[in-house]
Motif scaffolding. Structure first.
Motif, PDB file in Angstrom:
ATOM      1  N   TYR A  35      15.404 -22.304  -5.424  1.00 37.82           N
ATOM      2  CA  TYR A  35      15.331 -21.813  -6.793  1.00 37.82           C
ATOM      3  C   TYR A  35      16.300 -20.651  -6.970  1.00 37.82           C
ATOM      4  CZ  TYR A  35      10.904 -24.339  -6.964  1.00 37.82           C
ATOM      5  OH  TYR A  35       9.944 -25.317  -6.905  1.00 37.82           O
ATOM      6  N   GLN A  37      16.700 -17.265  -9.287  1.00 41.91           N
ATOM      7  CA  GLN A  37      15.990 -16.405 -10.221  1.00 41.91           C
ATOM      8  C   GLN A  37      16.901 -15.258 -10.668  1.00 41.91           C
ATOM      9  OE1 GLN A  37      12.357 -14.413  -8.906  1.00 41.91           O
ATOM     10  NE2 GLN A  37      11.532 -14.501 -10.993  1.00 41.91           N
ATOM     11  N   GLN A  41      14.016 -13.297 -15.484  1.00 40.76           N
ATOM     12  CA  GLN A  41      13.689 -14.674 -15.831  1.00 40.76           C
ATOM     13  C   GLN A  41      12.846 -15.330 -14.751  1.00 40.76           C
ATOM     14  OE1 GLN A  41      17.135 -16.976 -16.921  1.00 40.76           O
ATOM     15  NE2 GLN A  41      18.049 -15.315 -18.092  1.00 40.76           N
ATOM     16  N   GLY A  42      12.321 -16.490 -15.066  1.00 38.63           N
ATOM     17  CA  GLY A  42      11.564 -17.241 -14.083  1.00 38.63           C
ATOM     18  C   GLY A  42      12.478 -18.003 -13.145  1.00 38.63           C
ATOM     19  N   PRO A  43      11.972 -18.412 -11.994  1.00 39.03           N
ATOM     20  CA  PRO A  43      12.783 -19.194 -11.059  1.00 39.03           C
ATOM     21  C   PRO A  43      13.231 -20.515 -11.691  1.00 39.03           C
ATOM     22  CG  PRO A  43      10.784 -18.383  -9.995  1.00 39.03           C
ATOM     23  CD  PRO A  43      10.625 -18.137 -11.460  1.00 39.03           C
ATOM     24  N   PHE A  45      14.718 -24.264 -10.850  1.00 38.03           N
ATOM     25  CA  PHE A  45      14.785 -25.257  -9.775  1.00 38.03           C
ATOM     26  C   PHE A  45      16.214 -25.710  -9.536  1.00 38.03           C
ATOM     27  CE2 PHE A  45      13.046 -28.620  -7.198  1.00 38.03           C
ATOM     28  CZ  PHE A  45      13.866 -29.711  -7.401  1.00 38.03           C
ATOM     29  N   GLY A  58      18.082 -29.931  -9.960  1.00 39.17           N
ATOM     30  CA  GLY A  58      18.022 -29.293 -11.265  1.00 39.17           C
ATOM     31  C   GLY A  58      19.372 -29.320 -11.951  1.00 39.17           C
ATOM     32  N   ASN A  59      19.457 -28.640 -13.077  1.00 39.79           N
ATOM     33  CA  ASN A  59      20.690 -28.637 -13.873  1.00 39.79           C
ATOM     34  C   ASN A  59      21.666 -27.575 -13.383  1.00 39.79           C
ATOM     35  OD1 ASN A  59      19.676 -30.682 -15.542  1.00 39.79           O
ATOM     36  ND2 ASN A  59      18.579 -29.173 -16.780  1.00 39.79           N
ATOM     37  N   LEU A  88      18.599 -13.788  -7.376  1.00 40.93           N
ATOM     38  CA  LEU A  88      17.735 -13.909  -6.204  1.00 40.93           C
ATOM     39  C   LEU A  88      17.560 -15.394  -5.929  1.00 40.93           C
ATOM     40  CD1 LEU A  88      15.790 -12.504  -4.145  1.00 40.93           C
ATOM     41  CD2 LEU A  88      13.973 -12.868  -5.841  1.00 40.93           C
ATOM     42  N   LEU A  90      15.591 -18.168  -4.006  1.00 41.64           N
ATOM     43  CA  LEU A  90      14.301 -18.349  -3.356  1.00 41.64           C
ATOM     44  C   LEU A  90      14.208 -19.730  -2.739  1.00 41.64           C
ATOM     45  CD1 LEU A  90      12.223 -16.869  -6.305  1.00 41.64           C
ATOM     46  CD2 LEU A  90      12.314 -15.861  -4.024  1.00 41.64           C
ATOM     47  N   GLY A  98       5.633 -34.032  -2.773  1.00 39.01           N
ATOM     48  CA  GLY A  98       5.393 -33.832  -4.187  1.00 39.01           C
ATOM     49  C   GLY A  98       5.484 -32.371  -4.568  1.00 39.01           C
ATOM     50  N   LEU A  99       5.786 -32.119  -5.848  1.00 38.92           N
ATOM     51  CA  LEU A  99       5.866 -30.746  -6.335  1.00 38.92           C
ATOM     52  C   LEU A  99       4.587 -30.357  -7.066  1.00 38.92           C
ATOM     53  CD1 LEU A  99       9.568 -30.794  -7.545  1.00 38.92           C
ATOM     54  CD2 LEU A  99       8.636 -29.539  -5.604  1.00 38.92           C
ATOM     55  N   ASP A 100       3.542 -31.166  -6.878  1.00 36.38           N
ATOM     56  CA  ASP A 100       2.283 -30.880  -7.557  1.00 36.38           C
ATOM     57  C   ASP A 100       1.302 -30.180  -6.639  1.00 36.38           C
ATOM     58  OD1 ASP A 100       0.798 -34.208  -7.282  1.00 36.38           O
ATOM     59  OD2 ASP A 100       1.990 -33.013  -5.903  1.00 36.38           O
ATOM     60  N   GLN A 103       3.373 -24.231  -3.548  1.00 34.14           N
ATOM     61  CA  GLN A 103       4.685 -23.935  -2.987  1.00 34.14           C
ATOM     62  C   GLN A 103       4.611 -22.549  -2.347  1.00 34.14           C
ATOM     63  OE1 GLN A 103       7.427 -26.278  -3.434  1.00 34.14           O
ATOM     64  NE2 GLN A 103       5.647 -27.501  -4.050  1.00 34.14           N
ATOM     65  N   PHE A 105       6.634 -19.519  -1.072  1.00 37.36           N
ATOM     66  CA  PHE A 105       7.956 -18.939  -1.257  1.00 37.36           C
ATOM     67  C   PHE A 105       8.305 -17.953  -0.145  1.00 37.36           C
ATOM     68  CE2 PHE A 105       9.637 -20.306  -5.337  1.00 37.36           C
ATOM     69  CZ  PHE A 105       8.532 -20.876  -5.920  1.00 37.36           C
TER      70      PHE A 105
END
Lengths: 114, 110
Positions: A35, A37, A41-43, A45, A58-59, A88, A90, A98-100, A103, A105
């Protein structure tokens, strides 16, 4: 038990250079995600690897690449650094692909691009 | 792209007051996670909600998942200085990537 470890903790680079960041997951975890960050802002992906294969992306531009090794550690590479890459970075590990699920860090690598 | 909106962005409360942060999605979620990030630290997992209308408690923290599974909230009762940090919700759309909300930064006035 050791948690997720990342190296280096801090890094200063100049525009145009490349950088390699490293991550060691918790023992037994086969999934590693990266990730970015930016301050305030938020992390965001970047990648997920599971069993040494890319599971998600991710994008982010192609300047960002990653890989996972047989021992499940991972590297994130960024080429042709831009000022906007300062952030940063991470790494997170998890048991399953799975990402459910939870996680875990690491402490992150703070990259500054001048 | 798919996003999760989190409000408020900042919250300043007196120690002992309650605090609530909300996470909203335009699409139905399969699950939602909550993380806390202390200043200078990294995100730490708090909880995951899966079922419609689910409510889970961890001491002074109460987590709720909306009936339509499009929103969630985190409520802290009687805040303490140790609650300082940024609280993020995170969702996985199609289990392809984990998307974090914008976060709510909580500061405590002693």
């Amino acid at each position: 038990d050791a948690g997720v470890t990342q190296s280096p903790t801090h890094l200063i680079k100049t525009r145009g250079q490349h950088v390699t960041l490293r991550c060691s997951p918790i023992s037994g975890h086969k999934s590693v995600s990266w990730y970015q960050q930016v301050l305030g802002q938020g992390p965001q992906f970047i990648f997920q690897y599971y069993e040494k294969e890319e599971r998600g992306r991710g994008n982010f531009p192609d300047r960002f690449s990653a890989r996972q090794f047989p021992n499940y550690s991972s590297e994130l590479n960024v080429n042709a650094l831009l000022l906007g890459d300062s952030a940063l970075y991470l790494c997170a590990s998890s048991l399953t692909g799975g990402l459910d699920g939870e996680q875990f860090f690491g402490p992150g690598t703070r990259l500054t691009v001048l | 792209g798919q996003q999760v909106m989190q409000i408020p962005q900042y919250q300043h409360v007196q120690e002992g007051e309650d605090f609530t942060t909300y996470c909203n999605s335009s699409t139905t979620l399969s699950n939602i996670q909550w993380y806390k990030q202390r200043p200078g630290g990294h995100p730490v997992f708090l909880i995951q909600l899966v079922k419609s209308g689910e409510v889970k408690k961890q001491k002074r923290l109460t987590f709720q998942f909306g009936e339509a599974k499009k929103n969630s909230s985190l409520h802290i009762t009687a805040t303490q200085t140790t609650d300082v940090g940024t609280y993020f919700c995170a969702v996985s759309f199609g289990n392809e990537k984990l998307t974090f909300g914008t976060g709510t930064r909580l500061t405590i006035i002693p």
